[in-house]
Design an enzyme around this catalytic site. Structure first.
Site, PDB file in Angstrom:
ATOM      1  N   ASP A  34      -7.011  -8.815  -0.392  1.00 29.47           N
ATOM      2  CA  ASP A  34      -6.776  -7.876   0.716  1.00 29.47           C
ATOM      3  C   ASP A  34      -8.126  -7.558   1.347  1.00 29.47           C
ATOM      4  OD1 ASP A  34      -4.097  -5.839   1.208  1.00 29.47           O
ATOM      5  OD2 ASP A  34      -5.986  -5.243   2.168  1.00 29.47           O
ATOM      6  N   ARG A  89       9.925  -5.542  15.489  1.00 29.46           N
ATOM      7  CA  ARG A  89       9.019  -6.478  14.811  1.00 29.46           C
ATOM      8  C   ARG A  89       8.047  -7.084  15.810  1.00 29.46           C
ATOM      9  NH1 ARG A  89      14.177  -7.384  12.779  1.00 29.46           N
ATOM     10  NH2 ARG A  89      14.399  -7.037  10.553  1.00 29.46           N
ATOM     11  N   HIS A 176      14.088 -14.248  12.899  1.00 31.55           N
ATOM     12  CA  HIS A 176      14.224 -12.999  12.164  1.00 31.55           C
ATOM     13  C   HIS A 176      13.958 -11.870  13.139  1.00 31.55           C
ATOM     14  CE1 HIS A 176      14.135 -10.235   8.865  1.00 31.55           C
ATOM     15  NE2 HIS A 176      12.902  -9.869   9.104  1.00 31.55           N
TER      16      HIS A 176
HETATM   17  P1  A3D Z   1       1.586  -2.976   3.917  1.00 34.79           P
HETATM   18  O1  A3D Z   1       2.014  -2.231   2.723  1.00 34.79           O
HETATM   19  O2  A3D Z   1       0.930  -2.248   5.034  1.00 34.79           O
HETATM   20  O3  A3D Z   1       0.583  -4.153   3.426  1.00 34.79           O
HETATM   21  C1  A3D Z   1      -0.121  -4.961   4.304  1.00 34.79           C
HETATM   22  C2  A3D Z   1      -1.476  -5.216   3.688  1.00 34.79           C
HETATM   23  O4  A3D Z   1      -2.187  -6.145   4.533  1.00 34.79           O
HETATM   24  C3  A3D Z   1      -2.361  -3.965   3.576  1.00 34.79           C
HETATM   25  O5  A3D Z   1      -2.750  -3.767   2.231  1.00 34.79           O
HETATM   26  C4  A3D Z   1      -3.562  -4.268   4.472  1.00 34.79           C
HETATM   27  O6  A3D Z   1      -4.804  -3.763   3.969  1.00 34.79           O
HETATM   28  C5  A3D Z   1      -3.544  -5.802   4.461  1.00 34.79           C
HETATM   29  N1  A3D Z   1      -4.282  -6.389   5.582  1.00 34.79           N
HETATM   30  C6  A3D Z   1      -4.368  -5.958   6.876  1.00 34.79           C
HETATM   31  N2  A3D Z   1      -5.135  -6.802   7.591  1.00 34.79           N
HETATM   32  C7  A3D Z   1      -5.534  -7.778   6.742  1.00 34.79           C
HETATM   33  C8  A3D Z   1      -6.345  -8.929   6.880  1.00 34.79           C
HETATM   34  N3  A3D Z   1      -6.916  -9.232   8.049  1.00 34.79           N
HETATM   35  N4  A3D Z   1      -6.531  -9.716   5.804  1.00 34.79           N
HETATM   36  C9  A3D Z   1      -5.963  -9.420   4.604  1.00 34.79           C
HETATM   37  N5  A3D Z   1      -5.190  -8.339   4.404  1.00 34.79           N
HETATM   38  C10 A3D Z   1      -4.984  -7.537   5.466  1.00 34.79           C
HETATM   39  O7  A3D Z   1       2.810  -3.809   4.543  1.00 34.79           O
HETATM   40  P2  A3D Z   1       4.055  -4.462   3.770  1.00 34.79           P
HETATM   41  O8  A3D Z   1       3.566  -5.122   2.534  1.00 34.79           O
HETATM   42  O9  A3D Z   1       5.150  -3.470   3.673  1.00 34.79           O
HETATM   43  O10 A3D Z   1       4.520  -5.535   4.870  1.00 34.79           O
HETATM   44  C11 A3D Z   1       3.714  -6.649   5.163  1.00 34.79           C
HETATM   45  C12 A3D Z   1       4.271  -7.438   6.333  1.00 34.79           C
HETATM   46  O11 A3D Z   1       5.554  -7.962   5.997  1.00 34.79           O
HETATM   47  C13 A3D Z   1       4.484  -6.647   7.632  1.00 34.79           C
HETATM   48  O12 A3D Z   1       4.045  -7.412   8.738  1.00 34.79           O
HETATM   49  C14 A3D Z   1       5.986  -6.450   7.693  1.00 34.79           C
HETATM   50  O13 A3D Z   1       6.473  -6.325   9.016  1.00 34.79           O
HETATM   51  C15 A3D Z   1       6.454  -7.741   7.074  1.00 34.79           C
HETATM   52  N6  A3D Z   1       7.841  -7.739   6.567  1.00 34.79           N
HETATM   53  C16 A3D Z   1       8.591  -8.845   6.814  1.00 34.79           C
HETATM   54  C17 A3D Z   1       9.879  -8.917   6.355  1.00 34.79           C
HETATM   55  C18 A3D Z   1      10.696 -10.133   6.623  1.00 34.79           C
HETATM   56  O14 A3D Z   1      11.839 -10.191   6.264  1.00 34.79           O
HETATM   57  C19 A3D Z   1      10.104 -11.265   7.321  1.00 34.79           C
HETATM   58  C20 A3D Z   1      10.436  -7.838   5.651  1.00 34.79           C
HETATM   59  C21 A3D Z   1       9.649  -6.713   5.414  1.00 34.79           C
HETATM   60  C22 A3D Z   1       8.332  -6.670   5.887  1.00 34.79           C
END
Ligand code: A3D
Length: 318
Positions: A34, A89, A176
């Protein structure tokens, strides 16, 4: 035989849940990466300390340097930002297209032989960016969405029919997003298609339509409840199912955002279709016949993904 190495790029809500599930299923050793300092290290240490209790063997580490993902067999990407209430999204594209460019570079440099599963939204376009920047073969870069969308559909159907989720299969096609296409005709209870169950009085068409709409809105429903982020338990479970299919050469038939060129009359785009996932990555795109209405809906969904890919091209650093 050495244990497999699984790199998780993004150690947020989904990344942490993935790390935990990988250990519980003993799929391999885990590297959490991260940009936030301390978060991947802290989560790795916390989960590692649960392994003596669970009695499982998996090594955990956290890093802020891409060198740590070196030689990974599987990479699951969740880096970027999730939705907040009121956001679609597609609103995430400005930040996440840039993040995917960085991640793609890291993969290209350190793990060009990995099988890459993207979860970051807007999904189909972000998979496209990751593939484009990493330069990996198309069959080794895929997006997770269909397994989650169909799991939501299956769960709602199990509640309606009062039967086990295990006996329900569901089929979701397309991007999606709000244009995803849940296909009732190809969704079944123990092999009986949903339209037949409507005829048999198990439910009404109106109720089925409501369930389909709730499936389309499944992500937003959870964002509305959580308020501070989006769903993470089910998305993580869905990506693990895909990773396991690859690592264990299961040749599972799963819906995924895959590179479609030739099939469905498409000339090269990432969009949700059924695929076979085994040791070769995406080994096959499964083509099914669509009726006129389904074709129209799928076409709309493809157009919406195409628009997002064009927008991503403008946003990617040159
Ligand atoms: P979150 O808990 O915010 O985690 C994202 C992580 O990415 C954080 O720890 C950030 O520090 C890290 N980050 C930000 N920029 C960078 C970078 N440049 N390099 C490396 N790490 C970085 O989010 P989440 O875990 O809940 O969700 C992550 C993604 O999944 C989001 O874009 C959601 O929209 C997506 N998502 C997709 C689905 C699908 O069904 C496709 C479902 C749920 C969430």
């Amino acid at each position: 035989m050495a244990r497999k190495k699984i790199a998780l790029i993004g150690a947020g809500n989904i990344g942490g849940t993935l790390a935990h599930l990988i250990g519980l299923k003993e799929l391999g050793d885990v590297v959490l990466f991260d940009i936030a300092e301390g978060i991947p290290q802290g989560k790795a240490l916390d989960i590692a300390q649960s392994t003596p209790i669970e009695g499982l063997n998996a090594a955990y580490s956290g890093a802020n340097d891409y060198a740590a993902i070196s030689g990974a067999d599987v990479i699951i990407v969740t880096a970027g930002v999730p939705r907040k209430p009121g956001m679609s999204r597609d609103d995430l594209i400005g930040i996440n297209a840039k993040v995917m460019s960085q991640v793609g570079q890291g993969i290209k440099q350190y793990a060009p032989n990995a099988f890459v599963i993207c979860i970051t939204n807007p999904l189909d376009a972000m998979v496209w960016v990751l593939r484009e920047v990493s330069g990996l073969p198309h069959n080794k870069v895929v997006g997770m969405a269909g397994v989650l969308d169909s799991a939501r559909f299956r769960y709602f159907l199990s509640e309606e029919f009062k039967v086990s989720v295990e006996d329900i299969t569901a089929f979701v096609l397309g991007g999606h997003g709000d244009t995803m296409v849940p296909l009732a005709r190809y969704s079944t209870v123990a092999g009986i298609p949903l339209p037949d169950l409507v005829k048999a009085g198990w439910t009404t068409q109106e109720k089925l339509d409501q369930i389909i709409q709730r499936t389309r809105d499944g992500g937003a429903e959870i964002v509305g409840l959580l308020k501070t982020g989006s769903a993470f338990y089910a998305p993580a479970a869905a990506a693990i199912q895909m990773a396991e299919a690859y690592l264990k050469d299961k040749r599972r038939v799963l819906p995924a955002a895959a590179w479609v060129k030739g099939q469905y009359g498409l000339d090269g785009i990432y969009v949700g279709v059924p695929v076979v996932i085994g040791a070769g990555g995406v080994e096959k795109i499964v083509e099914i016949e669509l009726n006129a209405e389904e074709k129209t809906e799928f076409g709309k969904s493809v157009e919406s993904v195409r628009g997002l890919i064009e927008k991503s091209k403008e946003l990617m650093p040159k």
